[in-house]
Scaffold this active site. Structure first.
Site, mmCIF file in Angstrom:
data_model
loop_
_atom_site.group_PDB
_atom_site.id
_atom_site.type_symbol
_atom_site.label_atom_id
_atom_site.label_comp_id
_atom_site.label_asym_id
_atom_site.label_seq_id
_atom_site.Cartn_x
_atom_site.Cartn_y
_atom_site.Cartn_z
ATOM 1 N N LYS A 230 1.153 60.668 25.247
ATOM 2 C CA LYS A 230 2.502 60.683 25.800
ATOM 3 C C LYS A 230 3.441 61.105 24.955
ATOM 4 C CE LYS A 230 5.809 57.448 28.092
ATOM 5 N NZ LYS A 230 5.886 56.039 28.672
ATOM 6 N N ALA B 109 7.459 62.476 33.003
ATOM 7 C CA ALA B 109 8.414 61.405 33.630
ATOM 8 C C ALA B 109 9.961 61.690 32.934
ATOM 9 C CB ALA B 109 8.193 59.975 32.964
ATOM 10 N N SER B 110 10.707 60.872 33.099
ATOM 11 C CA SER B 110 12.059 61.157 32.621
ATOM 12 C C SER B 110 12.535 61.232 31.245
ATOM 13 C CB SER B 110 13.117 59.901 33.176
ATOM 14 O OG SER B 110 12.754 58.784 32.597
ATOM 15 N N LEU B 111 11.506 60.518 30.556
ATOM 16 C CA LEU B 111 11.758 60.553 29.016
ATOM 17 C C LEU B 111 10.601 61.113 28.207
ATOM 18 C CD1 LEU B 111 12.856 56.854 28.635
ATOM 19 C CD2 LEU B 111 14.379 58.995 28.909
ATOM 20 N N ALA B 112 9.478 61.456 28.950
ATOM 21 C CA ALA B 112 8.389 62.057 28.342
ATOM 22 C C ALA B 112 7.345 62.667 29.337
ATOM 23 C CB ALA B 112 7.548 60.792 27.444
ATOM 24 N N GLN B 113 6.314 63.293 28.572
ATOM 25 C CA GLN B 113 5.352 63.875 29.529
ATOM 26 C C GLN B 113 3.848 63.667 28.897
ATOM 27 O OE1 GLN B 113 7.106 67.739 29.519
ATOM 28 N NE2 GLN B 113 5.156 68.682 28.358
ATOM 29 N N VAL B 114 2.806 63.748 29.816
ATOM 30 C CA VAL B 114 1.504 63.241 29.147
ATOM 31 C C VAL B 114 0.555 64.365 29.265
ATOM 32 C CG1 VAL B 114 -0.160 61.571 29.803
ATOM 33 C CG2 VAL B 114 1.930 61.076 30.125
ATOM 34 N N LEU C 71 -0.125 66.753 32.306
ATOM 35 C CA LEU C 71 -0.771 65.965 33.353
ATOM 36 C C LEU C 71 0.067 65.306 34.200
ATOM 37 C CD1 LEU C 71 -3.574 64.403 34.175
ATOM 38 C CD2 LEU C 71 -3.226 62.782 32.472
ATOM 39 N N ASP D 6 9.198 48.759 35.981
ATOM 40 C CA ASP D 6 9.378 50.180 36.305
ATOM 41 C C ASP D 6 8.243 50.511 37.150
ATOM 42 O OD1 ASP D 6 10.729 52.618 36.361
ATOM 43 O OD2 ASP D 6 10.068 53.370 34.749
#
Length: 537
Positions: free
Chosen positions: A181, A162-167, A159, A313
């Site tokens: 996440k 991001a830099s540290l994770a994905q959803v 979906l 952020d």
């Protein structure tokens, strides 16, 4: 004989060191899923090569080039673009913390060349993705259960990344739609090496180019990354924000589902909507751009001036907008990084902004000194407001922002980079995160082509008045003192409301036509500005 023994010992020491190095590399390789390109040594080497190549490129390109030459600007733009693309490639390959820094660089419009900002902005909406098998593995490791045991359905399509994770979208066993996440694998393990790498490379660049002191960027990243990697911490922030700002009807914050949450997996309420910088979505859904900017200004003014608890952020990938029957909703995502301001910093920053709204140069100087800035206080005021010193000293609400002013700011930013960096190194770290927040919000305004106007400053004025009055009331020893403060606060807020009504009148179509006919070139009258409204408060 003694010599032979000594040689034998040295040989065994060499073997031991060699085996230790090989063993360490193998362990690192195992933790990196046997991917050589993901090991700390390779990641460090990749970053070192990219930075070294960039330094050499600048040194070689500008060697013997006359700064007054007509081709100088073209040459400079080309080397900026080459270098930015090289660094972006490295950040994409290394991922994690490097992408986070790339996102920050993409928001530093007042500090870095346009080429760097434009190239790095891609990380705000398109960060590297992890394969779904890695996502499933992280969930399995954290819950000791398969995905099918936790969710009725789990969409393998990403979906958002991001830099540290994905959803990913998913559905709980009771049918509730949620957003899950999931942290990219090995990000936590790589973060220590990545932070050390950045620190070393920043020091190297500073040694070669003394004017570029970016130690503050590496320091802030090193301090904040551990917090952002703890999703339990993020979930608690989410709940605190929901309670703290529940009175803002337009704000939506996801509910956390704790049974499906760990340090690396965060399950939360699903919201649909469009990214705040998706101009096409906003237009197709008939969402007012000025309403979005006003509501963001209201939210962050309350965070900074009144509560002293700031979402640090707010890049476009973390803010959704949605049109409803009740009006435009602002959906705030990614609550991993918040800054709690000390009362001293919050109140001094409040006084500083009140001085800006009054166009009180002496007040700006005094309160900038309280925040650690002395001689460079005009530059600090320009950084905070994103306006020229002429606009600040005249009144940011009296002079509308123009393209000409924007061009002047960009040209002067390039000339004052060493001084800007000195300001960023001198201010308290808490204020640095406020500036980061300002940068990202200003970037959203620029994308939406809607700068904060006089009405936006009204919200800021109300928050300044409330914060300072509440502080003064807490310092009171008697009821009479508190009563006087309360009366003064309400009187000041009433004056701001009257001024808001005046602005509404001036924007009526008939009034605007008459005003234009009587005075073709018109700006806000000095007698009718927020600064004058705030005098004496």
């Amino acid at each position: 004989m003694g010599f032979r023994g000594g040689s034998s010992v040295i040989r065994w020491v060499k073997y031991g060191v060699g085996l230790s190095v090989v063993g360490g590399f193998v362990v690192n390789l195992k933790h990196s899923d046997w991917k050589v390109q993901s090991t700390g040594i390779v990641r460090f080497g990749r970053a070192a090569i990219a930075v070294t190549a960039t330094v050499i490129d600048y040194k070689y390109t500008f060697y013997g080039v006359d700064a007054t030459s007509p081709l100088y600007e073209k040459i400079k733009s080309e080397v900026h673009t080459r270098s930015a693309l090289r660094l972006r490639r490295m950040c994409s390959l290394n991922g994690g913390c490097f992408v986070k820094v790339g996102q920050h660089i993409g928001a530093l419009e007042y500090l870095l060349p346009k080429e760097y900002v434009d190239v790095m902005k891609v990380f705000h909406s398109h960060a590297p993705e992890s394969p779904v098998k890695d996502v499933y593995r992280v969930i399995k490791e954290d819950f000791q259960k398969d995905v099918s045991d936790l969710f009725a359905s789990f969409d393998e399509t990403v979906l958002a990344s991001a830099s540290l994770a994905q959803v990913h979208c998913a559905t709980l066993k009771d049918g509730t739609p949620v957003a899950v996440k999931v942290q990219h694998p090995n990000v936590q393990m790589h973060s220590f090496v990545d932070m050390a790498t950045m620190d070393i490379l920043v020091r190297l660049v500073a040694a070669i180019f003394p004017d570029f002191q970016f130690g503050w960027l590496a320091e802030e990243t090193r301090k904040n990354i551990p917090l952002e990697l703890d999703f339990v911490h993020e979930g608690k922030n989410c709940e605190q924000v929901s309670k703290m700002f529940g009175h803002l009807s337009f704000l939506k914050v996801p509910k956390i589902y704790w049974e499906q949450t760990t340090k690396r997996v965060l399950t939360m309420e699903y919201f649909d909507g469009g990214f705040v910088n998706d101009v096409q979505y906003i237009r197709s859904n008939d969402i007012s751009v000025s309403d979005v900017v006003r509501k963001l200004g209201c939210l962050y003014s309350e965070m900074i001036f009144v509560r002293g608890y700031i979402h640090c952020d707010p890049h476009p990938g973390n803010i959704l907008v949605k049109k409803t029957k009740q009006g435009t909703q602002i959906i705030l995502l990614d609550h991993g990084l918040y800054q709690t301001l000390s009362d001293d910093v919050r109140l001094n920053y409040c006084y500083f902004w009140r001085s800006i709204l009054r166009a009180d140069v002496e007040g700006i100087k005094t309160h900038a000194q309280s925040l650690g800035i002395s001689k460079l206080f005009p530059l600090f005021a320009c950084i905070v407001t994103g306006r020229s010193w002429h606009a600040v000293s005249t009144g940011v609400d009296r002079l509308s922002f123009t393209q000409k002013e924007g061009d002047i700011i960009k040209s002067q930013a390039g000339a004052y980079v060493p001084q800007i960096i000195k300001v960023l190194n001198d201010i308290p770290r808490q204020v640095l995160l406020i500036l980061k927040t300002n940068d990202l919000l200003r970037g959203i305004e620029a994308t939406l082509n809607c700068r904060a106007d006089a009405k936006s400053f009204l919200t800021m004025s109300r928050c300044c008045v409330s914060a300072l009055s509440d502080h003064q009331a807490r310092e009171c020893k008697t009821r009479m003192c508190r009563w006087k403060i309360l009366v003064g606060k309400n009187w000041s807020l009433w004056k701001v409301s009257v001024y808001e009504f005046y602005l509404w009148i001036t924007e009526l179509p008939l009034v605007r036509i008459v005003s234009k006919a009587l005075k073709p070139v018109q700006s806000y009258s000095p007698e009718k500005s927020i600064g004058n409204v705030l005098q004496g408060t």
